[in-house]
Write a protein that holds these residues in place. Structure first.
Motif, mmCIF file in Angstrom:
data_model
loop_
_atom_site.group_PDB
_atom_site.id
_atom_site.type_symbol
_atom_site.label_atom_id
_atom_site.label_comp_id
_atom_site.label_asym_id
_atom_site.label_seq_id
_atom_site.Cartn_x
_atom_site.Cartn_y
_atom_site.Cartn_z
ATOM 1 N N ARG A 11 0.786 -1.141 -0.051
ATOM 2 C CA ARG A 11 0.025 -0.009 0.014
ATOM 3 C C ARG A 11 0.874 1.380 -0.109
ATOM 4 N N ARG B 281 -8.739 -6.334 1.023
ATOM 5 C CA ARG B 281 -10.009 -5.805 0.702
ATOM 6 C C ARG B 281 -9.945 -4.047 0.573
ATOM 7 N N ASN C 52 -7.870 -3.049 -2.008
ATOM 8 C CA ASN C 52 -8.395 -2.948 -3.280
ATOM 9 C C ASN C 52 -9.565 -1.914 -3.572
ATOM 10 N N GLU C 53 -10.063 -1.664 -2.436
ATOM 11 C CA GLU C 53 -11.108 -0.533 -2.280
ATOM 12 C C GLU C 53 -10.643 0.807 -2.754
ATOM 13 N N ALA D 119 -8.169 0.053 -6.570
ATOM 14 C CA ALA D 119 -8.653 -0.559 -7.883
ATOM 15 C C ALA D 119 -9.253 0.522 -8.963
ATOM 16 N N LEU E 287 -7.020 -4.743 -10.705
ATOM 17 C CA LEU E 287 -7.217 -5.205 -9.453
ATOM 18 C C LEU E 287 -5.838 -5.346 -8.873
ATOM 19 N N PRO E 288 -5.438 -4.418 -7.527
ATOM 20 C CA PRO E 288 -3.983 -4.418 -7.181
ATOM 21 C C PRO E 288 -3.769 -5.745 -6.476
ATOM 22 N N HIS F 60 -4.510 -9.824 -5.786
ATOM 23 C CA HIS F 60 -5.355 -10.829 -5.673
ATOM 24 C C HIS F 60 -4.798 -12.118 -4.636
#
Ligand code: G6P
Length: 465
Positions: free
Chosen positions: A294, A335, A338-339, A342, A347-348, A350
């Motif tokens: 992040r 989660r 991604n919120e 993304a 989608l950063p 998986h």
């Protein structure tokens, strides 16, 4: 029938599961230990003693569904096993070896600890007794890992003629930390191991910490290569387990891996692939790994949409509440990430929690950067396997607290595992690195220096010296 070489480990070479029609079916046991020890052929000469881990295993032993040559599966009753495995081995010894305690609140030692310790002793005696029965005169016994710390001493009392080795796949804690254990437990574990003729570790750092514990807590003497206590000598040896490149590449060429490779290529496209592969294990530091990713996306926005992070975090030890909570924390953070980042086409992260060995191998083949950032790790074989499988060369971001850093550190991007900012910077350096091929060639050389068969032979040789 008795054997001249014996192996002992908690998790054995096989396990059972209930098949679709309700009958018991056998499969190869999981984990790196099995691959490493599996290079010996079981049968008349080599015998493996392990524990029944599940209800299916216990039923298989009781009903003798399959009699496997060269394998004894111990049917320790469920309550005793649960207290020994979850309570002591994973709940106490693992936490201590990996420095995982949050001391303001845990641990607290009480009646329950004593009950669990009694069960651990019962479980250990079952191993010592089975080994004593199956060993021929003067046989060599290789006892594996922290679950079986008490076994060398218990076995020596029954069979002084045997040559006994113990190998720890974990790190070892320094004396001031190890002493946090109740005196009887700290003392019991150290004396248990000193029942061996040789104790082995993956790294000189862990060997040294163990020796210092024996000197400071038991009053043993140490000459730099062997410990002496009460007139008995135990050599302290280092055998850093590596990987077998040929075997790994042959496995990765199989159709199940190739099918997954095609899927991953599609998923990643022309972006860079940042990969991690771990059990969802407290010591693996997955949460800080995601925080570092992040921070990377914040501080180095040029990587946004240019990188995909595959985080494989496979289930582990869910009987322990700490592990269930940790899994939740990993899922929440993935989660949130991604919120936050993304886009319609990207989608950063998986996050995959379903264990799939073939997919792990496929992802290692494809990865541009591999993140291995444990708080502390006995060795860490992902750091060794990924360079071997890498197609185009990769950058390895590696915790200096992993045993693997001893051998790979020079060609990896080393990080302190608590330092999220430094890890983010290392990820950036790794993503822009231009000399991956050269570094990877060096990583492969170091990773394959002592493949499993040679690692096992070096333990046997240490015992015959
Ligand atoms: C570590 C230990 C092994 C253990 C493995 C999986 O690598 O050193 O002894 O088997 O973790 O843990 P588990 O509790 O599932 O056997």
């Amino acid at each position: 029938m008795t054997a001249s070489v014996l192996l002992a480990s908690n998790r054995g070479p096989v396990s059972w599961f209930e098949g679709p029609t309700g009958g018991l079916q056998v499969r190869r046991g999981g984990g790196g230990l099995v691959s490493a020890l599996g290079t010996l052929e079981l049968g008349d000469e080599v015998h493996w003693v392990c524990a029944a881990l599940t209800d299916a295993d216990r039923r298989a032993v009781r009903t003798r569904v399959v009699d496997l040559p060269g394998v004894t599966v111990l049917d320790v009753d469920e309550v005793t096993f649960e207290r020994a495995y979850n309570g002591v081995a994973n709940g106490l010894l693992w936490f201590t070896a990996h420095l995982l305690w949050s001391t303001p609140t845990a641990p607290t030692f009480d009646d329950r600890t004593r009950r669990e310790w009694d069960s651990f002793s019962t479980y250990s005696r079952a191993f010592a007794e089975a080994l004593a029965v199956h060993a021929s005169p003067g046989a060599t016994v290789l006892v594996q890992d922290y679950h079986l710390s008490l076994v060398p001493r218990l076995l020596r009392a029954r069979r002084p003629d045997l040559r006994i080795g113990h190998f720890s796949h974990t790190p070892w804690a320094p004396p001031e930390y190890f002493r946090l254990l109740p005196d009887g437990i700290a003392d019991g574990v150290l004396r248990g191991l000193l029942g061996a003729d040789s104790v082995g570790f993956h790294s000189p750092r862990w060997a040294d910490a163990f020796a210092r514990c024996c000197v400071e807590i038991l009053g043993a003497s140490y000459d730099g290569s062997a410990l002496t206590l009460d007139g008995r000598r135990t050599s302290v040896d280092v055998h850093p387990l590596g990987v077998d490149a040929d075997e790994l590449r042959v496995r990765a060429a199989e159709p199940d891996v190739q099918t997954r490779l095609a899927v991953l290529r599609e998923q990643v496209g022309d972006r860079q692939l940042l990969l991690r592969v771990d059990r969802t294990e407290l010591s693996k530091n997955i949460v800080r790994g995601l925080k570092a990713y992040r921070e990377l996306l914040h501080r180095f926005p040029e990587h946004r949409e240019r990188v995909v992070h595959l985080a494989f975090a496979y289930p582990s030890r869910h009987d322990l509440p700490e592990y269930r909570e940790y899994t939740g924390a990993v899922q929440r953070l993935a989660r949130e990430l991604n919120e936050e980042f993304a886009t319609d086409t990207w989608l950063p992260v998986h996050l995959e929690v379903k264990d799939d060995y073939a997919r792990s191998l496929a992802a290692m083949t494809l990865a541009d950067v591999v993140l291995v950032n444990p708080l502390r790790d006995g060795m860490n074989l992902v750091a060794k396997e990924a360079p071997v499988l890498s197609e185009r060369g990769l950058s390895l971001v590696l915790s200096r607290e992993a045993g693997a850093a001893d051998e790979l550190g020079e060609w990896a991007h080393l990080v302190g595992p608590l330092d999220v900012s430094a890890t983010a910077e290392a990820l950036h350096e790794a993503l822009i690195s231009t000399n991956r091929a050269e570094r990877t060639a060096e990583l492969v050389k170091a990773a394959t220096a002592l493949p499993p068969a040679a690692w096992l032979q070096s333990q046997l040789a240490a015992l015959r010296r």
